[in-house]
Design a protein around this motif. Structure first.
Motif, short mmCIF file in Angstrom:
data_model
loop_
_atom_site.label_atom_id
_atom_site.label_comp_id
_atom_site.label_asym_id
_atom_site.label_seq_id
_atom_site.Cartn_x
_atom_site.Cartn_y
_atom_site.Cartn_z
N SER A 1 0.53 -31.12 2.36
CA SER A 1 1.48 -31.50 3.42
C SER A 1 2.71 -30.60 3.48
CB SER A 1 1.91 -32.97 3.28
OG SER A 1 0.81 -33.82 3.44
N ALA B 1 5.04 -26.92 8.26
CA ALA B 1 6.06 -27.07 9.29
C ALA B 1 5.53 -26.53 10.61
CB ALA B 1 7.33 -26.33 8.89
N TYR C 1 8.49 -31.02 9.75
CA TYR C 1 8.37 -30.51 8.39
C TYR C 1 7.65 -31.55 7.54
CZ TYR C 1 12.43 -33.49 7.47
OH TYR C 1 13.28 -34.57 7.37
N GLY C 2 7.14 -31.10 6.43
CA GLY C 2 6.39 -32.03 5.59
C GLY C 2 5.20 -32.64 6.32
N GLN D 1 3.47 -23.19 9.71
CA GLN D 1 3.90 -22.39 8.56
C GLN D 1 3.71 -23.22 7.30
OE1 GLN D 1 7.77 -22.93 7.39
NE2 GLN D 1 7.11 -22.06 5.44
N GLY E 1 4.73 -23.80 3.42
CA GLY E 1 5.86 -23.49 2.55
C GLY E 1 5.60 -23.91 1.12
N LEU E 2 4.31 -24.03 0.76
CA LEU E 2 3.98 -24.49 -0.59
C LEU E 2 3.92 -23.34 -1.59
CD1 LEU E 2 3.13 -27.00 -2.28
CD2 LEU E 2 0.76 -26.27 -1.87
N TYR F 1 4.01 -19.00 -2.49
CA TYR F 1 4.35 -17.63 -2.09
C TYR F 1 3.06 -16.85 -1.82
CZ TYR F 1 8.81 -18.59 -4.49
OH TYR F 1 10.00 -19.12 -4.91
N PRO F 2 3.09 -15.93 -0.84
CA PRO F 2 4.15 -15.80 0.16
C PRO F 2 3.98 -16.85 1.26
CG PRO F 2 2.45 -14.19 0.58
CD PRO F 2 2.03 -14.93 -0.67
N TYR F 3 5.05 -17.40 1.75
CA TYR F 3 4.97 -18.36 2.85
C TYR F 3 4.32 -17.66 4.04
CZ TYR F 3 8.47 -20.30 -0.24
OH TYR F 3 9.14 -20.74 -1.34
N PHE G 1 2.47 -17.88 8.14
CA PHE G 1 2.50 -18.50 9.47
C PHE G 1 1.15 -18.40 10.14
CE2 PHE G 1 7.09 -19.05 10.27
CZ PHE G 1 7.64 -18.26 9.27
N ALA H 1 -0.95 -17.78 13.76
CA ALA H 1 -0.82 -16.71 14.76
C ALA H 1 -0.13 -17.17 16.04
CB ALA H 1 -2.19 -16.13 15.08
#
Lengths: 119, 107
Positions: free
Chosen positions: B31, B34, B49-50, B89, B91-92, B94-96, B98, B100
């Motif tokens: 989860s 974003a 988010y989340g 995106q 965010g969990l 690296y690297p974050y 996205f 397309a």
């Protein structure tokens, strides 16, 4: 209100360094995380890296040793330097605040600055 | 890197229509997802988010759902101002990364 504003040259020659500044108002950069993202022509978005509230950094491995993010807490600014640029670095560059809830997302963004790499 | 696959790449919707955009991660992101909206000439705006939490100030017609590797963004009643490009995106890890992007237009 948190506001971010990028500044820097819009044209950089190949092999030179790209340097951008992000000026933050309404919030101290000694809290949270502060990052750079770029958007290439055609919509692809890439997270480049961030600097934390303590000054530690994390970078996208795709940028290897070309990238550096630093800060000046007295001016509430942070900076991006990308070395040895090529035409593939042509993009719109954004600075943003990252919020951390066990995962990170970008809740405030600057308006972006378009940078073209060309001789 | 975690790959984020968005679908469709583009769609058009009529006023009042329900719109759904999908995002699939190449591995479980728990989860840590974003959604952003970007209008021409503007910077991206955080919507969700989340995976399902609505960012302050975002209209309640936007909602997010999903878990594991599959996520979706729903607009319950398409409005003129909803035209733009939507990105997911993760965010969990690296690297974050996205997706397309999905271009949404008014029909």
């Amino acid at each position: 209100e948190v506001q971010l504003q990028e500044s820097g040259p819009g044209l950089v020659k190949p092999s030179q360094s790209l340097s951008l500044t992000c000026s933050v108002t309404g919030y101290s950069i000694t809290s949270n995380y502060w990052g750079w993202i770029r958007k290439f022509p055609g919509n692809k978005m890439e997270w480049m890296g961030y600097i934390s509230y303590s000054g530690s950094t994390s970078y996208n491995p795709s940028l290897k040793s070309r990238i550096s993010i630093t800060r000046d807490t007295s001016k509430n600014q942070f900076f991006l330097q990308l070395n040895s640029v090529t035409t593939e670095d042509t993009a719109t560059y954004y600075c943003a605040r990252l919020r951390y809830y066990g995962y990170k997302h970008f809740d405030y963004w600057g308006q972006g600055v378009m940078v073209t790499v060309s001789s | 890197d975690i790959q984020m696959t968005q679908s469709p790449a583009s769609l058009s919707a009529s006023l009042g229509e329900t719109v759904t955009i999908q995002c699939r991660a190449s591995e479980d992101i728990y989860s840590g997802l974003a959604w952003y909206q970007q209008k021409p000439g503007k910077s991206p705006q955080l919507l969700i988010y989340g995976a399902s939490s609505l960012q302050d100030g975002v209209p309640s017609r936007f909602s997010g759902s999903g878990s594991g590797t599959q996520y979706s963004l729903k607009i319950s009643s398409m409005q003129t101002e909803d035209e733009g490009v939507y990105f997911c995106q993760q965010g969990l890890k690296y690297p974050y990364t996205f997706g397309a992007g999905t271009k949404l237009e008014l029909k």
